[in-house]
Design an enzyme around this catalytic site. Sequence first.
Site, PDB file in Angstrom:
ATOM      1  N   TRP A 174      -3.979  78.915  51.712  1.00 39.90           N
ATOM      2  CA  TRP A 174      -3.027  78.073  52.001  1.00 39.90           C
ATOM      3  C   TRP A 174      -3.100  76.612  51.323  1.00 39.90           C
ATOM      4  CZ3 TRP A 174       0.220  77.813  56.284  1.00 39.90           C
ATOM      5  CH2 TRP A 174       1.119  76.635  56.817  1.00 39.90           C
TER       6      TRP A 174
ATOM      7  N   ASP B 239      -8.641  73.952  45.324  1.00 44.01           N
ATOM      8  CA  ASP B 239      -8.317  73.165  46.382  1.00 44.01           C
ATOM      9  C   ASP B 239      -8.992  72.724  47.423  1.00 44.01           C
ATOM     10  OD1 ASP B 239      -6.802  72.008  48.534  1.00 44.01           O
ATOM     11  OD2 ASP B 239      -5.247  73.741  48.706  1.00 44.01           O
TER      12      ASP B 239
ATOM     13  N   GLN C 128     -10.021  70.652  52.471  1.00 43.43           N
ATOM     14  CA  GLN C 128     -10.904  70.488  53.543  1.00 43.43           C
ATOM     15  C   GLN C 128     -12.423  70.881  53.304  1.00 43.43           C
ATOM     16  OE1 GLN C 128      -9.533  73.229  57.204  1.00 43.43           O
ATOM     17  NE2 GLN C 128      -7.428  73.342  56.299  1.00 43.43           N
TER      18      GLN C 128
ATOM     19  N   GLU D 261      -8.959  77.960  47.123  1.00 48.77           N
ATOM     20  CA  GLU D 261     -10.036  77.306  48.033  1.00 48.77           C
ATOM     21  C   GLU D 261     -11.313  77.747  48.004  1.00 48.77           C
ATOM     22  OE1 GLU D 261      -7.733  76.705  52.111  1.00 48.77           O
ATOM     23  OE2 GLU D 261      -6.937  78.616  51.067  1.00 48.77           O
TER      24      GLU D 261
ATOM     25  N   LYS E  54      -6.831  65.835  52.808  1.00 48.45           N
ATOM     26  CA  LYS E  54      -7.087  65.566  54.096  1.00 48.45           C
ATOM     27  C   LYS E  54      -8.444  64.535  54.411  1.00 48.45           C
ATOM     28  CE  LYS E  54      -5.409  69.949  55.713  1.00 48.45           C
ATOM     29  NZ  LYS E  54      -4.590  69.619  56.885  1.00 48.45           N
TER      30      LYS E  54
ATOM     31  N   ARG F 211     -11.389  77.750  64.297  1.00 46.39           N
ATOM     32  CA  ARG F 211     -11.945  76.754  62.945  1.00 46.39           C
ATOM     33  C   ARG F 211     -12.447  75.529  63.561  1.00 46.39           C
ATOM     34  NH1 ARG F 211      -7.281  75.510  59.049  1.00 46.39           N
ATOM     35  NH2 ARG F 211      -6.242  75.269  60.913  1.00 46.39           N
TER      36      ARG F 211
END
Length: 421
Positions: free
Chosen positions: A137, A232, A235, A199, A261, A392
């Site tokens: 994502w 990436d 998070q 990620e 974020k 999560r």
Amino acid sequence: MGTDTFWSDVDRHLVRYSGPGSFTGEIIDRAEGSFVYTEDGRRILDFTSGQMSAILGHAHPEIVETVRKQAAKLDHLFSGMLSRPVVDLARRLADTLPAPLEKALLLTTGAESNEAALRMAKLVTGKHEIVSFARSWHGMTQAAASATYSAGRKGYGPSAPGNFAIPVPSGPDWPHQLDLAFDLIDAQSVGSLAACLVEPILSSGGILVPPPGYFAALHRKCRERDMLLILDEAQTGLCRTGSWYAFEHEGIVPDLLTVSKTLGAGLPLAAVLTSAAIEEEAHAWGYLFFTTHVSDPLPAAVGNTVLDVLIRDRLDERARVLGDRLRAGLDQIAAGHSSVGEIRGRGLLAGLELNGAGPDADKLGARVTQRCLELGLHMNIVQLPGMGGVFRIAPPLTATEEEIDLGLSILDEAIGDASRD
């Protein structure tokens, strides 16, 4: 406005943007620390840090004060103008990173930072093909969405040409899986492999942590093909996993790093970081990423305050300590419920997988989520094919031990209640 009128206006005027069950059935009035508060006075423990972003909790007093002062002084500028908060944040971000990552581009969202990184990679390599994980994502704008495979591909027409997916590694046979994946990439490529965007921990993919050594091997695959490696860390960046950046666990340094974020601690702030050599090459080719809110002073000032708090309060260490407590509690929950499978993650980014697949597993996940909310805990579950659902879990780094324990207690009770239904 009455409650009925509020929900009537929701039905009449809001676009639903995340599939079935788009909106939580509560009217949120305010938030503070690790909790959000409903209009009718209910307190809900936020185990997702908002949208996995509010690493300092909600309404952190230093963030509030920074916004108040900076908004009154200097909030937005023409995109070619610079201010001290922007340059300070670029320098300080570079100080948190290993060489040669020293150049920063300050933007707003994770998707935007990935767009900027991909655009730079394509320009400096002169190529256009992008490789990403099959459960990735990276955002909902064109290039980012084209590199996203966990959801959102069906029904929207062609994605950007030259995007390829590789499987997420699983089990001890991952070196063979990686070799096979790139054999297939090479067979499909037209000789224009520009970058690999991945990620370090796949969050929307189900909190999947690739095995030790995987990213070093992936890095070699990129080097063999003159591809750039883009990580990436929307998070995972800024202390959430117990280190400042998740790639520090892997013994590699990416060519480009995107953060978002967590950098704004809930406010819209993102960055692309790269080397002076790549930035110089991009500039020589006329790199263009001119957005309305590039280098805005207000979010940059917030980013500086976020760094102040992370450094002063040693929140990387705190994420490790609280993460161990969270993991121990989740392991205990797994031992007590047959419906709970694997626990995974790192630091204060954890995943709890429900066993099974298909409609029954989906229903169990929905029941657990609803029961958690009824008991005062907000949870987020990822539903993916072949998985029973993965919660999560990402509490604020400022959460107390008591708040971690409270969340674990509610989750334990909710799983028990939902499993008996």
